[in-house]
Motif scaffolding. Structure first.
Motif, PDB file in Angstrom:
ATOM      1  N   THR A  82       9.656 -10.723  13.262  1.00 56.67           N
ATOM      2  CA  THR A  82       8.333 -10.168  13.786  1.00 56.67           C
ATOM      3  C   THR A  82       7.173 -10.183  12.848  1.00 56.67           C
ATOM      4  OG1 THR A  82       9.520  -9.265  15.435  1.00 56.67           O
ATOM      5  CG2 THR A  82       7.174  -8.631  15.078  1.00 56.67           C
ATOM      6  N   ILE A  83       7.643  -9.418  11.636  1.00 59.90           N
ATOM      7  CA  ILE A  83       6.576  -9.375  10.599  1.00 59.90           C
ATOM      8  C   ILE A  83       6.224 -10.604  10.168  1.00 59.90           C
ATOM      9  CG2 ILE A  83       6.181  -8.329   8.171  1.00 59.90           C
ATOM     10  CD1 ILE A  83       6.318  -6.424  10.347  1.00 59.90           C
ATOM     11  N   ARG A  84       6.929 -11.558   9.550  1.00 63.22           N
ATOM     12  CA  ARG A  84       6.507 -13.145   9.166  1.00 63.22           C
ATOM     13  C   ARG A  84       5.622 -13.628  10.333  1.00 63.22           C
ATOM     14  NH1 ARG A  84      12.531 -15.191   6.611  1.00 63.22           N
ATOM     15  NH2 ARG A  84      12.248 -13.661   4.767  1.00 63.22           N
ATOM     16  N   SER A  85       5.788 -13.639  11.578  1.00 65.57           N
ATOM     17  CA  SER A  85       5.137 -14.065  12.364  1.00 65.57           C
ATOM     18  C   SER A  85       3.696 -13.545  12.499  1.00 65.57           C
ATOM     19  CB  SER A  85       5.490 -14.163  13.784  1.00 65.57           C
ATOM     20  OG  SER A  85       6.899 -14.562  14.005  1.00 65.57           O
ATOM     21  N   ALA A  86       3.663 -12.142  12.341  1.00 65.09           N
ATOM     22  CA  ALA A  86       2.403 -11.539  12.235  1.00 65.09           C
ATOM     23  C   ALA A  86       1.330 -11.947  10.922  1.00 65.09           C
ATOM     24  CB  ALA A  86       2.555 -10.095  12.198  1.00 65.09           C
ATOM     25  N   LEU A  87       2.131 -11.989   9.629  1.00 64.64           N
ATOM     26  CA  LEU A  87       1.746 -12.352   8.724  1.00 64.64           C
ATOM     27  C   LEU A  87       1.191 -14.082   8.605  1.00 64.64           C
ATOM     28  CD1 LEU A  87       3.840 -10.695   5.808  1.00 64.64           C
ATOM     29  CD2 LEU A  87       1.688 -10.047   6.838  1.00 64.64           C
TER      30      LEU A  87
ATOM     31  N   GLY B 298       3.752 -11.712  -3.995  1.00 58.71           N
ATOM     32  CA  GLY B 298       3.246 -10.660  -2.757  1.00 58.71           C
ATOM     33  C   GLY B 298       2.165 -11.205  -1.802  1.00 58.71           C
ATOM     34  N   THR B 299       1.849 -10.503  -1.102  1.00 62.42           N
ATOM     35  CA  THR B 299       0.804 -10.814  -0.024  1.00 62.42           C
ATOM     36  C   THR B 299      -0.426 -10.290  -0.454  1.00 62.42           C
ATOM     37  OG1 THR B 299       2.425 -11.147   1.703  1.00 62.42           O
ATOM     38  CG2 THR B 299       0.184 -10.984   2.429  1.00 62.42           C
TER      39      THR B 299
ATOM     40  N   GLU C  30       7.470  -7.340   2.996  1.00 61.78           N
ATOM     41  CA  GLU C  30       7.823  -7.417   4.483  1.00 61.78           C
ATOM     42  C   GLU C  30       8.989  -6.226   4.668  1.00 61.78           C
ATOM     43  OE1 GLU C  30       9.383 -11.258   4.583  1.00 61.78           O
ATOM     44  OE2 GLU C  30       7.509 -12.540   4.559  1.00 61.78           O
ATOM     45  N   HIS C  31       9.684  -5.883   3.807  1.00 59.36           N
ATOM     46  CA  HIS C  31      10.827  -4.994   4.003  1.00 59.36           C
ATOM     47  C   HIS C  31      10.153  -3.616   4.474  1.00 59.36           C
ATOM     48  CE1 HIS C  31      14.545  -2.784   3.649  1.00 59.36           C
ATOM     49  NE2 HIS C  31      13.938  -2.082   3.145  1.00 59.36           N
ATOM     50  N   ALA C  32       8.931  -3.303   3.612  1.00 63.02           N
ATOM     51  CA  ALA C  32       8.394  -2.116   3.936  1.00 63.02           C
ATOM     52  C   ALA C  32       7.710  -2.186   5.143  1.00 63.02           C
ATOM     53  CB  ALA C  32       7.073  -1.997   2.809  1.00 63.02           C
ATOM     54  N   LEU C  33       6.888  -3.203   5.500  1.00 62.04           N
ATOM     55  CA  LEU C  33       6.425  -3.374   7.055  1.00 62.04           C
ATOM     56  C   LEU C  33       7.463  -3.191   7.921  1.00 62.04           C
ATOM     57  CD1 LEU C  33       3.704  -6.106   6.184  1.00 62.04           C
ATOM     58  CD2 LEU C  33       3.218  -3.690   6.651  1.00 62.04           C
ATOM     59  N   CYS C  34       8.626  -3.788   7.928  1.00 55.48           N
ATOM     60  CA  CYS C  34       9.584  -3.620   8.814  1.00 55.48           C
ATOM     61  C   CYS C  34      10.028  -2.335   8.997  1.00 55.48           C
ATOM     62  CB  CYS C  34      10.944  -4.775   8.456  1.00 55.48           C
ATOM     63  SG  CYS C  34      10.905  -6.422   8.406  1.00 55.48           S
ATOM     64  N   ALA C  35      10.130  -1.625   7.958  1.00 56.19           N
ATOM     65  CA  ALA C  35      10.671  -0.194   8.171  1.00 56.19           C
ATOM     66  C   ALA C  35       9.456   0.823   8.830  1.00 56.19           C
ATOM     67  CB  ALA C  35      11.051   0.379   6.886  1.00 56.19           C
ATOM     68  N   GLU C  36       8.257   0.386   8.443  1.00 55.11           N
ATOM     69  CA  GLU C  36       7.047   1.026   9.217  1.00 55.11           C
ATOM     70  C   GLU C  36       6.869   0.819  10.701  1.00 55.11           C
ATOM     71  OE1 GLU C  36       2.161   1.122   8.736  1.00 55.11           O
ATOM     72  OE2 GLU C  36       3.308  -0.015   7.146  1.00 55.11           O
ATOM     73  N   PHE C  37       7.006  -0.485  11.022  1.00 61.02           N
ATOM     74  CA  PHE C  37       6.680  -0.420  12.352  1.00 61.02           C
ATOM     75  C   PHE C  37       8.105  -0.759  13.440  1.00 61.02           C
ATOM     76  CE2 PHE C  37       3.301  -2.661  10.348  1.00 61.02           C
ATOM     77  CZ  PHE C  37       2.063  -2.083  11.210  1.00 61.02           C
TER      78      PHE C  37
ATOM     79  N   LEU D  25       1.904  -9.663  17.762  1.00 59.47           N
ATOM     80  CA  LEU D  25       0.618  -9.554  18.123  1.00 59.47           C
ATOM     81  C   LEU D  25       0.138  -8.274  17.991  1.00 59.47           C
ATOM     82  CD1 LEU D  25      -0.306 -12.362  20.894  1.00 59.47           C
ATOM     83  CD2 LEU D  25      -0.540 -12.386  18.558  1.00 59.47           C
ATOM     84  N   HIS D  26       0.966  -7.239  18.355  1.00 60.12           N
ATOM     85  CA  HIS D  26       0.748  -5.841  18.211  1.00 60.12           C
ATOM     86  C   HIS D  26       0.463  -5.707  16.602  1.00 60.12           C
ATOM     87  CE1 HIS D  26       0.885  -4.358  22.196  1.00 60.12           C
ATOM     88  NE2 HIS D  26       1.768  -5.063  22.519  1.00 60.12           N
ATOM     89  N   VAL D  27       1.571  -6.040  16.024  1.00 59.60           N
ATOM     90  CA  VAL D  27       1.500  -5.802  14.275  1.00 59.60           C
ATOM     91  C   VAL D  27       0.276  -6.479  13.739  1.00 59.60           C
ATOM     92  CG1 VAL D  27       2.820  -6.048  12.325  1.00 59.60           C
ATOM     93  CG2 VAL D  27       4.053  -5.446  14.265  1.00 59.60           C
ATOM     94  N   ARG D  28       0.003  -7.603  14.296  1.00 59.94           N
ATOM     95  CA  ARG D  28      -1.146  -8.415  13.530  1.00 59.94           C
ATOM     96  C   ARG D  28      -2.628  -7.439  13.885  1.00 59.94           C
ATOM     97  NH1 ARG D  28      -5.088 -11.626  15.931  1.00 59.94           N
ATOM     98  NH2 ARG D  28      -6.082 -13.039  14.642  1.00 59.94           N
TER      99      ARG D  28
END
Length: 316
Positions: free
Chosen positions: A95-100, A116-117, A82-89, A59-62
């Protein structure tokens, strides 16, 4: 010789049978036992548990992604992988997949395998639900706000505050603390120190839906004036967290106000703590008079916000 699991090992019992050297294995077992015992302890006070924020990471990431999409992106723009977002956060891929997935369910993004997204639409602007302005404005607009008196009586001012205000720590004062609610939920804690002759008169009034500032000026008709006002961000301690129903360490807005009598004599000091998710501070600046006393023209493109305009500060 066998030792029970709960046996206390003296310092000299730290070697393997038949060995004169300390045993690393025995030390590791003892350390692990102590760690398990610490982990098994329960927290006796609910306020201690509030140190741990149960808000899920996804929810924080969202929330961060929503703010980013609303502020800097347009429909059709592509989000990072997703890989880039995992590295960023610094979170897991799950967790990233749940936010997306939450954003996709709201129709804000579209995900296509192999491509992609992408942004499908911008999030709808959230209506402002926080309060701002003065307490008398709340009542004039028939807002659902009221204050509950928590304490009203003589008290000794803390030494640090007495030093800050230049008062004698032994000076007898009257203390009134109130918890203000909006729509049935706490949003401000007011703590006031005042002269006893003022406090006893104020405490005799119905303060449920009243502004103490207005009572001082109108009901008591005191010749007071506000000398100083300060505002700062503070972290909620155990007491304020319990009263305002927020986690310990949550950000609060701290507003202090000092009132003086004639001759610059101390009269009243207020310290108010506001939930930052339920209140924000605004200042309406007066326009300087132009030539001939006329107000200067407003800059092109600037318009007054719609709806009732509220004053710059929140009264206790």
């Amino acid at each position: 010789m066998l030792l029970g699991l709960n046996a206390v090992l003296p310092d000299e019992i730290g070697a393997c049978p038949g060995s004169a050297t300390p045993s690393a294995r025995w030390r590791r077992r003892l350390r692990a036992r102590r760690i398990r015992k610490r982990k098994s302890r329960t927290f006796p006070d609910i306020s201690v548990r509030k140190f741990f924020n149960p808000y899920p990471k996804y929810l924080h990431v969202r929330r961060i992604l929503l703010d980013r999409i609303e502020g800097t992106m347009r429909p059709g723009d592509q989000l990072p992988t997703e890989h880039a977002l995992c590295a960023e956060f610094s979170v897991s891929r799950e967790t990233i997949r749940s936010a997306l997935a939450a954003l996709e369910q709201d129709g804000i993004i579209e995900r296509t395998r192999g491509r992609g997204t992408f942004i499908a639409r911008l999030p709808r602007r959230r209506p402002e639900r926080r309060l701002t302005g003065m307490a008398e404005d709340f009542y004039a607009l028939n807002l659902d706000t009221e204050a509950k008196v928590l304490q009203a009586g003589p008290g000794r001012i803390p030494g640090a505050l007495a030093e800050q205000l230049g008062l004698d720590p032994e000076l007898p004062l009257f203390r009134i603390t109130r918890l203000r609610h909006f729509e049935g939920r706490p949003f401000a804690w007011h703590d006031g120190w005042m002269l006893p002759e003022i406090g006893t008169r104020i405490a005799a009034l119905d303060l449920t839906r009243a502004s103490i500032d207005r009572e001082l000026r109108e009901t008591l008709d005191l010749p007071i004036w506000e000398d100083q006002q300060s505002i700062e961000a503070v972290a909620a301690d155990i007491q304020s967290a319990e009263l305002l129903d927020v986690p310990i360490g949550a950000p609060l807005l701290c507003l202090t106000r000092l009132y003086l009598l004639e001759g610059e004599k101390f009269a009243v000091y207020f310290r108010s703590l506001y939930r930052s998710d339920r209140y924000y501070y605004t200042v309406k600046l007066a326009q300087p008079a132009g030539p001939g006393g006329r107000q200067p023209a407003r800059a092109a493109g600037l318009r007054r916000p719609a709806g009732p305009r509220m004053a710059s500060t929140q009264e206790d």
